[in-house]
Scaffold this active site. Structure first.
Site, PDB file in Angstrom:
ATOM      1  N   TYR A  98      -2.999  35.029  68.616  1.00 11.06           N
ATOM      2  CA  TYR A  98      -2.674  34.899  67.195  1.00 11.06           C
ATOM      3  C   TYR A  98      -3.845  34.257  66.470  1.00 11.06           C
ATOM      4  O   TYR A  98      -4.996  34.489  66.854  1.00 11.06           O
ATOM      5  CB  TYR A  98      -1.322  34.184  66.998  1.00 11.06           C
ATOM      6  CG  TYR A  98      -0.705  34.687  65.729  1.00 11.06           C
ATOM      7  CD1 TYR A  98      -0.309  36.024  65.617  1.00 11.06           C
ATOM      8  CD2 TYR A  98      -0.611  33.887  64.606  1.00 11.06           C
ATOM      9  CE1 TYR A  98       0.163  36.528  64.430  1.00 11.06           C
ATOM     10  CE2 TYR A  98      -0.124  34.394  63.404  1.00 11.06           C
ATOM     11  CZ  TYR A  98       0.252  35.715  63.321  1.00 11.06           C
ATOM     12  OH  TYR A  98       0.700  36.226  62.139  1.00 11.06           O
ATOM     13  N   ARG A 150      -2.234  42.057  52.853  1.00 16.94           N
ATOM     14  CA  ARG A 150      -2.829  40.707  52.803  1.00 16.94           C
ATOM     15  C   ARG A 150      -2.733  40.097  54.192  1.00 16.94           C
ATOM     16  O   ARG A 150      -1.829  39.318  54.493  1.00 16.94           O
ATOM     17  CB  ARG A 150      -2.105  39.863  51.740  1.00 16.94           C
ATOM     18  CG  ARG A 150      -2.872  38.649  51.281  1.00 16.94           C
ATOM     19  CD  ARG A 150      -2.193  37.343  51.647  1.00 16.94           C
ATOM     20  NE  ARG A 150      -1.841  37.265  53.045  1.00 16.94           N
ATOM     21  CZ  ARG A 150      -0.952  36.440  53.564  1.00 16.94           C
ATOM     22  NH1 ARG A 150      -0.273  35.638  52.812  1.00 16.94           N
ATOM     23  NH2 ARG A 150      -0.689  36.395  54.874  1.00 16.94           N
ATOM     24  N   LYS A 168       2.732  38.501  66.232  1.00 16.46           N
ATOM     25  CA  LYS A 168       3.851  37.657  65.829  1.00 16.46           C
ATOM     26  C   LYS A 168       5.028  37.830  66.795  1.00 16.46           C
ATOM     27  O   LYS A 168       5.674  36.856  67.197  1.00 16.46           O
ATOM     28  CB  LYS A 168       4.278  38.078  64.424  1.00 16.46           C
ATOM     29  CG  LYS A 168       4.830  36.983  63.622  1.00 16.46           C
ATOM     30  CD  LYS A 168       3.871  36.445  62.598  1.00 16.46           C
ATOM     31  CE  LYS A 168       4.218  35.046  62.213  1.00 16.46           C
ATOM     32  NZ  LYS A 168       3.586  34.593  61.007  1.00 16.46           N
ATOM     33  N   GLU A 239       6.024  40.446  56.720  1.00 18.69           N
ATOM     34  CA  GLU A 239       4.841  39.702  57.156  1.00 18.69           C
ATOM     35  C   GLU A 239       3.583  40.238  56.477  1.00 18.69           C
ATOM     36  O   GLU A 239       3.315  41.439  56.512  1.00 18.69           O
ATOM     37  CB  GLU A 239       4.720  39.868  58.681  1.00 18.69           C
ATOM     38  CG  GLU A 239       3.618  39.097  59.321  1.00 18.69           C
ATOM     39  CD  GLU A 239       3.865  37.594  59.296  1.00 18.69           C
ATOM     40  OE1 GLU A 239       5.039  37.169  59.366  1.00 18.69           O
ATOM     41  OE2 GLU A 239       2.873  36.852  59.197  1.00 18.69           O
ATOM     42  N   ASP A 240       2.835  39.330  55.877  1.00 16.04           N
ATOM     43  CA  ASP A 240       1.514  39.657  55.318  1.00 16.04           C
ATOM     44  C   ASP A 240       1.538  40.795  54.295  1.00 16.04           C
ATOM     45  O   ASP A 240       0.672  41.671  54.287  1.00 16.04           O
ATOM     46  CB  ASP A 240       0.493  39.909  56.444  1.00 16.04           C
ATOM     47  CG  ASP A 240       0.010  38.585  57.044  1.00 16.04           C
ATOM     48  OD1 ASP A 240       0.562  37.519  56.696  1.00 16.04           O
ATOM     49  OD2 ASP A 240      -0.922  38.605  57.859  1.00 16.04           O
ATOM     50  N   ASP A 262       8.110  35.266  56.524  1.00 15.24           N
ATOM     51  CA  ASP A 262       7.549  34.106  57.210  1.00 15.24           C
ATOM     52  C   ASP A 262       6.415  33.451  56.417  1.00 15.24           C
ATOM     53  O   ASP A 262       6.246  32.239  56.466  1.00 15.24           O
ATOM     54  CB  ASP A 262       7.043  34.515  58.593  1.00 15.24           C
ATOM     55  CG  ASP A 262       6.587  33.296  59.372  1.00 15.24           C
ATOM     56  OD1 ASP A 262       7.413  32.384  59.555  1.00 15.24           O
ATOM     57  OD2 ASP A 262       5.407  33.224  59.768  1.00 15.24           O
ATOM     58  N   ASP A 263       5.652  34.262  55.685  1.00 21.16           N
ATOM     59  CA  ASP A 263       4.528  33.691  54.921  1.00 21.16           C
ATOM     60  C   ASP A 263       5.029  32.735  53.853  1.00 21.16           C
ATOM     61  O   ASP A 263       4.352  31.775  53.496  1.00 21.16           O
ATOM     62  CB  ASP A 263       3.721  34.803  54.253  1.00 21.16           C
ATOM     63  CG  ASP A 263       3.263  35.825  55.265  1.00 21.16           C
ATOM     64  OD1 ASP A 263       2.628  35.425  56.247  1.00 21.16           O
ATOM     65  OD2 ASP A 263       3.581  37.014  55.088  1.00 21.16           O
ATOM     66  N   ASN A 402      -6.198  30.095  56.695  1.00 21.41           N
ATOM     67  CA  ASN A 402      -6.635  30.781  57.908  1.00 21.41           C
ATOM     68  C   ASN A 402      -7.500  31.978  57.537  1.00 21.41           C
ATOM     69  O   ASN A 402      -7.347  32.507  56.453  1.00 21.41           O
ATOM     70  CB  ASN A 402      -5.402  31.331  58.658  1.00 21.41           C
ATOM     71  CG  ASN A 402      -4.686  30.252  59.419  1.00 21.41           C
ATOM     72  OD1 ASN A 402      -5.297  29.428  60.042  1.00 21.41           O
ATOM     73  ND2 ASN A 402      -3.359  30.282  59.338  1.00 21.41           N
TER      74      ASN A 402
HETATM   75  P1  NAD Z   1      -1.653  34.417  48.678  1.00 19.75           P
HETATM   76  O1  NAD Z   1      -2.617  35.531  48.503  1.00 19.75           O
HETATM   77  O2  NAD Z   1      -0.232  34.638  48.384  1.00 19.75           O
HETATM   78  O3  NAD Z   1      -2.122  33.175  47.781  1.00 19.75           O
HETATM   79  C1  NAD Z   1      -3.446  32.760  47.621  1.00 19.75           C
HETATM   80  C2  NAD Z   1      -3.485  31.929  46.351  1.00 19.75           C
HETATM   81  O4  NAD Z   1      -4.768  31.308  46.266  1.00 19.75           O
HETATM   82  C3  NAD Z   1      -3.291  32.706  45.074  1.00 19.75           C
HETATM   83  O5  NAD Z   1      -2.395  32.005  44.247  1.00 19.75           O
HETATM   84  C4  NAD Z   1      -4.672  32.687  44.402  1.00 19.75           C
HETATM   85  O6  NAD Z   1      -4.595  32.665  42.986  1.00 19.75           O
HETATM   86  C5  NAD Z   1      -5.213  31.387  44.914  1.00 19.75           C
HETATM   87  N1  NAD Z   1      -6.673  31.319  44.870  1.00 19.75           N
HETATM   88  C6  NAD Z   1      -7.562  32.262  45.228  1.00 19.75           C
HETATM   89  N2  NAD Z   1      -8.808  31.809  44.999  1.00 19.75           N
HETATM   90  C7  NAD Z   1      -8.696  30.564  44.521  1.00 19.75           C
HETATM   91  C8  NAD Z   1      -9.622  29.584  44.100  1.00 19.75           C
HETATM   92  N3  NAD Z   1     -10.921  29.808  44.156  1.00 19.75           N
HETATM   93  N4  NAD Z   1      -9.143  28.414  43.640  1.00 19.75           N
HETATM   94  C9  NAD Z   1      -7.814  28.181  43.599  1.00 19.75           C
HETATM   95  N5  NAD Z   1      -6.886  29.068  43.981  1.00 19.75           N
HETATM   96  C10 NAD Z   1      -7.329  30.251  44.420  1.00 19.75           C
HETATM   97  O7  NAD Z   1      -1.835  33.912  50.168  1.00 19.75           O
HETATM   98  P2  NAD Z   1      -0.855  32.941  50.992  1.00 19.75           P
HETATM   99  O8  NAD Z   1       0.111  33.729  51.772  1.00 19.75           O
HETATM  100  O9  NAD Z   1      -0.342  31.912  50.083  1.00 19.75           O
HETATM  101  O10 NAD Z   1      -1.863  32.335  52.059  1.00 19.75           O
HETATM  102  C11 NAD Z   1      -2.933  31.530  51.638  1.00 19.75           C
HETATM  103  C12 NAD Z   1      -3.657  30.976  52.848  1.00 19.75           C
HETATM  104  O11 NAD Z   1      -2.799  30.128  53.588  1.00 19.75           O
HETATM  105  C13 NAD Z   1      -4.145  32.025  53.842  1.00 19.75           C
HETATM  106  O12 NAD Z   1      -5.410  31.662  54.325  1.00 19.75           O
HETATM  107  C14 NAD Z   1      -3.149  31.963  54.939  1.00 19.75           C
HETATM  108  O13 NAD Z   1      -3.706  32.360  56.192  1.00 19.75           O
HETATM  109  C15 NAD Z   1      -2.825  30.501  54.943  1.00 19.75           C
HETATM  110  N6  NAD Z   1      -1.515  30.226  55.549  1.00 19.75           N
HETATM  111  C16 NAD Z   1      -1.445  29.268  56.520  1.00 19.75           C
HETATM  112  C17 NAD Z   1      -0.243  28.998  57.113  1.00 19.75           C
HETATM  113  C18 NAD Z   1      -0.146  27.940  58.161  1.00 19.75           C
HETATM  114  O14 NAD Z   1      -1.095  27.285  58.437  1.00 19.75           O
HETATM  115  N7  NAD Z   1       0.989  27.730  58.755  1.00 19.75           N
HETATM  116  C19 NAD Z   1       0.882  29.718  56.751  1.00 19.75           C
HETATM  117  C20 NAD Z   1       0.776  30.674  55.749  1.00 19.75           C
HETATM  118  C21 NAD Z   1      -0.436  30.914  55.142  1.00 19.75           C
END
Ligand code: NAD
Length: 545
Positions: A98, A150, A168, A239-240, A262-263, A402
């Protein structure tokens, strides 16, 4: 359609069936009874020996992607051995099957492709999705579905996103013991807008741009209807999906079928658990905290919503609870005067003057916690960390983006930048850090602490819906598994080695809520833990004659 209990196949067919194959571990008796004599080298190996041999070879490989390929090949030929390897070496193997390796595996999916796994359903398949699902030879109990738009923080990977549902679902089995025979990974190939993929001769998906609007919605709807027709009790995990689809699909289906995203919800649950652990160290209450999110997407608003639910459960008014959460997106601080905000951001659009960037927002709001989920690497700069350390005795710093290249900061940077005072959690794994004579052990706020237990619990009780209350129960259960010794070394989560026990407890908690709310189709046993345990797949070989 086969069920997991059906009779094992025979002869060479058996060796090619990963759900039943034991390779050189088939015993003398089994070899005679199952038509295997002569098809295997004479010596019978134990599963332990097979595992040692596999690990010896795996550890010789230097490149994580090569290790991913070796693990996928094992998964394709012998599921029990694959899950033994994963379960007994979870710290080592999880990052290979993963995050972070799976991100690279998706990007290179067409180039490392060897054997299909799961089902691909494309926009050209409108009108025949149920027939396609009937090609699946088993009775699916849980589907993880993506449209690849995504993938982690890596954007549109089209059909190459299949690495995610496959990975997953491996975690469902590895972390909670969900029977692999119940697991069905699905990729809905809606096309891709990733031009590099469209130009790549090895890309596995349709050569077309993404379909949008009614055509997109119709395929999703047909898929959901067909999945429930072919596999009536199935749990469907989204997912994603990109956030313009993720939120509205969750809203459309969450009260109609047994589904979750899950996201949004799994992330929320693990992050809230991390916050609850941090509060134990600080000796504060949730309502004492002010959260500033970098990012306002699925993860950020999911976490904010569950934090609000947690505060409401403590008797705090919802409007007041929301004022504890602030979001910064790519256009700056989310404030009331901003026009055209997406629906999920509106509850957090508070009265405030516009602020252009994260550091200025941090200076203006003086949060006690910053949560990075924008997928922009390096954004928790030394200035950001210093500002947190200057205004907080124990700043909460979660760098959750991530893969590793997108992390807001490393563990080392978080500790260095706050004089070792940060209560830190990360999205990708980081090694322990020595600081001022102490070893700090950052742990991953990994969704795999949550969703496998949720799935197992839902299967065990026959849940008809999966609710936010269940995710809050999961967060509390996870937090309760963090020991004082964990907290003392800076770990806000339990070790991954205890994941099976954590998942079992979460499964019980989920089933408890389901029964309490009348959302369980199966009768309740007196001993709920035993009811859960009955479902658990054991990767040790069983005799098959
Ligand atoms: P998403 O695309 O839904 O959201 C990303 C957000 O970031 C959007 O609101 C966007 O406007 C904002 N953004 C982009 N560029 C930016 C900048 N320069 N400044 C401020 N904001 C900015 O994605 P998501 O599902 O919310 O995931 C975001 C990140 O979190 C990913 O890297 C994902 O891998 C990670 N994530 C980690 C975990 C975990 O650690 N358990 C779980 C879920 C997601």
């Amino acid at each position: 359609m086969k069920t997991p209990q059906d009779a094992v196949p025979h002869g060479v067919q058996l060796l090619h069936d990963p759900l039943c194959n034991k390779g050189t571990a088939f015993t003398e008796v089994e070899r005679d009874a199952l038509g295997l004599r002569g098809l295997l080298p004479p010596h019978v190996h134990s599963q332990d020996e097979q595992m040692a041999r596999f690990l010896e070879n795996l550890r010789k490989l230097a490149d994580p992607l090569e290790k991913f390929v070796a693990l996928s090949a094992l998964h394709d030929r012998n599921e029990a051995l694959f899950f033994r390897v994963v379960c007994d070496n979870v710290d080592e193997i999880m990052p290979l099957i993963y995050t972070p390796t799976v991100g690279l595996a998706c990007q290179r999916f067409g180039h490392i492709f060897q054997r299909p796994r799961g089902m691909f359903i494309g926009v050209n398949d409108r009108g025949r999705v149920a027939d396609i699902l009937r090609n699946w030879p088993l009775k699916a109990g849980i589907i993880v579905v993506t449209d690849g738009e995504r993938i982690l923080g890596l954007g549109d990977q089209g059909a190459n996103g299949m690495g995610i549902p496959v990975g997953k679902l491996s975690l469902y089995t590895a972390c909670a013991g969900v029977d692999p025979a119940l697991c069905l990974p699905v990729t809905l190939d809606m096309g891709t807008n990733n031009e590099a993929l469209l130009a790549d001769p090895y890309y596995v998906g349709l050569r077309r741009h993404r379909v949008t609007g009614p055509a997109y919605d119709e395929l999703i709807d047909e898929f959901i209807t067909a999945a429930r027709e072919v596999f009536p009790d199935v749990i469907i995990q989204f997912e994603d999906f990109a956030n313009h689809n993720a939120f509205r699909l969750l809203e459309r289906y969450r009260d109609r079928i047994c589904t979750f995203n899950d996201d949004i919800q799994g992330t929320a649950s693990v992050a809230v658990a991390g916050v609850l652990s941090a509060l134990r160290v600080k000796g504060t209450k949730l309502a004492d905290e002010k959260f500033l999110f970098l990012g306002a997407g699925e993860a950020a608003t999911g976490i904010a919503d569950l934090l609000v639910a947690a505060m409401v459960a403590l008797g705090i008014d919802v409007a007041e609870a929301r004022r504890h959460c602030w979001l910064v997106d790519s256009k700056g601080l989310v404030v009331k005067s901003r026009e055209g905000l997406a629906a999920q951001k509106l509850p957090y659009a508070h009265e405030h003057a516009p602020v252009a960037d994260f550091l200025s927002a941090l200076t203006a709001l003086r949060p006690t916690a910053i949560i990075g989920v924008a997928a922009v690497g390096g954004t928790f700069t030394p200035e950001v960390l210093r500002a947190m350390a200057d205004t907080n005795q124990r700043p909460i710093v979660f760098a959750l983006s991530n893969p590793t290249s997108k992390a807001e900061c490393t563990a080392e940077q978080a500790y260095q930048g706050t004089d070792g005072r940060a209560l830190f959690a990360c999205g990708s794994p980081f090694a322990p850090v020595s600081f001022a004579g102490k070893t700090l052990v950052p742990r991953q706020g990994n969704n795999c602490y949550i969703f496998p237990g949720v799935g197992l619990g839902a299967i065990a009780c026959g849940a008809t819906r999966i609710t936010d209350e269940m995710f809050l129960a999961a967060a509390h259960t996870l937090a309760s598994q963090v020991t004082p010794a964990d907290l003392d070394q800076g770990s806000l989560f339990p070790p991954l080695t205890s994941i099976r026990e954590v998942s079992a407890r979460i499964a019980v908690a989920i089933a408890e809520v389901a029964y309490e709310r009348g959302l369980a189709a199966k009768p309740r046993a007196d001993d709920l833990r035993a009811q859960v345990q009955e479902q658990v797949f054991d990767p040790h070989y069983r005799t098959c004659v």
